[in-house]
Design an enzyme around this catalytic site. Structure first.
Site, short mmCIF file in Angstrom:
data_model
loop_
_atom_site.label_atom_id
_atom_site.label_comp_id
_atom_site.label_asym_id
_atom_site.label_seq_id
_atom_site.Cartn_x
_atom_site.Cartn_y
_atom_site.Cartn_z
N LYS A 186 7.85 -92.08 28.77
CA LYS A 186 6.59 -91.98 29.49
C LYS A 186 5.49 -92.64 28.65
O LYS A 186 4.71 -91.98 27.99
CB LYS A 186 6.25 -90.51 29.78
CG LYS A 186 5.24 -90.35 30.91
CD LYS A 186 5.12 -88.90 31.34
CE LYS A 186 4.18 -88.79 32.53
NZ LYS A 186 3.93 -87.38 32.92
N ARG B 40 13.04 -85.04 38.15
CA ARG B 40 11.95 -86.04 38.16
C ARG B 40 12.54 -87.42 38.38
O ARG B 40 13.44 -87.85 37.67
CB ARG B 40 11.17 -86.01 36.83
CG ARG B 40 9.96 -86.94 36.84
CD ARG B 40 9.12 -86.78 35.59
NE ARG B 40 9.71 -87.42 34.42
CZ ARG B 40 9.21 -87.32 33.19
NH1 ARG B 40 8.13 -86.58 32.97
NH2 ARG B 40 9.78 -87.94 32.18
N SER C 172 0.78 -80.19 33.26
CA SER C 172 0.79 -80.93 32.00
C SER C 172 -0.60 -80.99 31.37
O SER C 172 -1.59 -81.25 32.06
CB SER C 172 1.28 -82.37 32.23
OG SER C 172 2.62 -82.38 32.67
#
Length: 218
Positions: free
Chosen positions: A143, A41, A111
């Site tokens: 995040k 990511r 998610s």
């Protein structure tokens, strides 16, 4: 039928947090310490850069076909690199259309942070989604837009529903070695970390501590 994979200790890479070390070096050490699956990511990377990063991580995983490699969001990169799967957020491309691009053999993660978001996955045709990432367990600077922390009890409730629907489950968000056992005890299939490994001075040792905590809780 998507390929089998072991979600027990799931590493999501963060290029900035790994610096000054190359992401691939951190991954290589983490897998030696017990990481069982890896997601690449990097939200700031251009597609060409992300492809190069994914291939570098693939090279780091050479000889470890047991460790599945995912790419976050970028279906084109995953297909070009021949990665094992793609992980999507709620605002990413539609899972059913991504599954059509991936075919039946690759993995697809999704998610979720609420029952309503889990319902999105449950409403899809069987076999569309393989894994749901539940979180955040606790708030995390990695995040900050991830939503309200669920806590272990919230994770347990969502994981029970997700497993009943046939999904593999991992939990993510604010997890370190001291908390990994508590998360594993919720019944999720795996524990997902970012900074606990990417910022560690010794990623192999950090992964080993996480793995030991998860094993003790089970």
């Amino acid at each position: 039928m998507s390929r089998a994979f072991d979600p027990t200790l799931y590493l999501v890479t963060d290029t900035a947090l790994c610096r000054p070390r190359p992401v691939a070096d951190v991954v290589r050490a983490a897998v030696a310490g017990g990481v069982t699956t890896v997601q690449v990511r990097d939200k700031t990377a251009a597609r060409r850069e992300l492809l190069a990063l994914t291939r570098a991580v693939q090279d780091a995983l050479a000889g470890r076909p047991d460790v599945a490699l995912w790419v976050n969001d970028a279906v084109d990169v995953a297909l070009l690199a021949g990665a094992d799967g793609v992980h999507l957020g709620q605002d990413d491309l539609p899972p059913a259309e991504v599954r059509a691009l991936l075919g039946p053999d690759r993995l697809l993660g999704f998610s979720v942070s609420s029952v309503a978001e889990l319902d999105v996955a449950r409403a899809l045709p069987p076999g569309t989604v393989d894994l749901v990432g539940i979180g955040p367990v606790w708030s995390t600077p990695t995040k900050p837009d991830a939503g309200t922390a669920l806590g272990p009890d919230g994770v347990r409730a969502l994981a029970d529903e997700a497993r009943a629907a046939g999904f593999t489950t991992v939990a993510i968000g604010g997890i370190d070695a001291d908390r990994a056992g508590e998360v594993a005890a919720t019944g999720v299939d795996g524990v997902c970390v970012v900074s606990a490994i990417c910022t560690a001075e010794d990623p192999q040792r950090a992964a080993r501590r996480l793995d030991e905590s998860i094993g003790a809780a089970r």
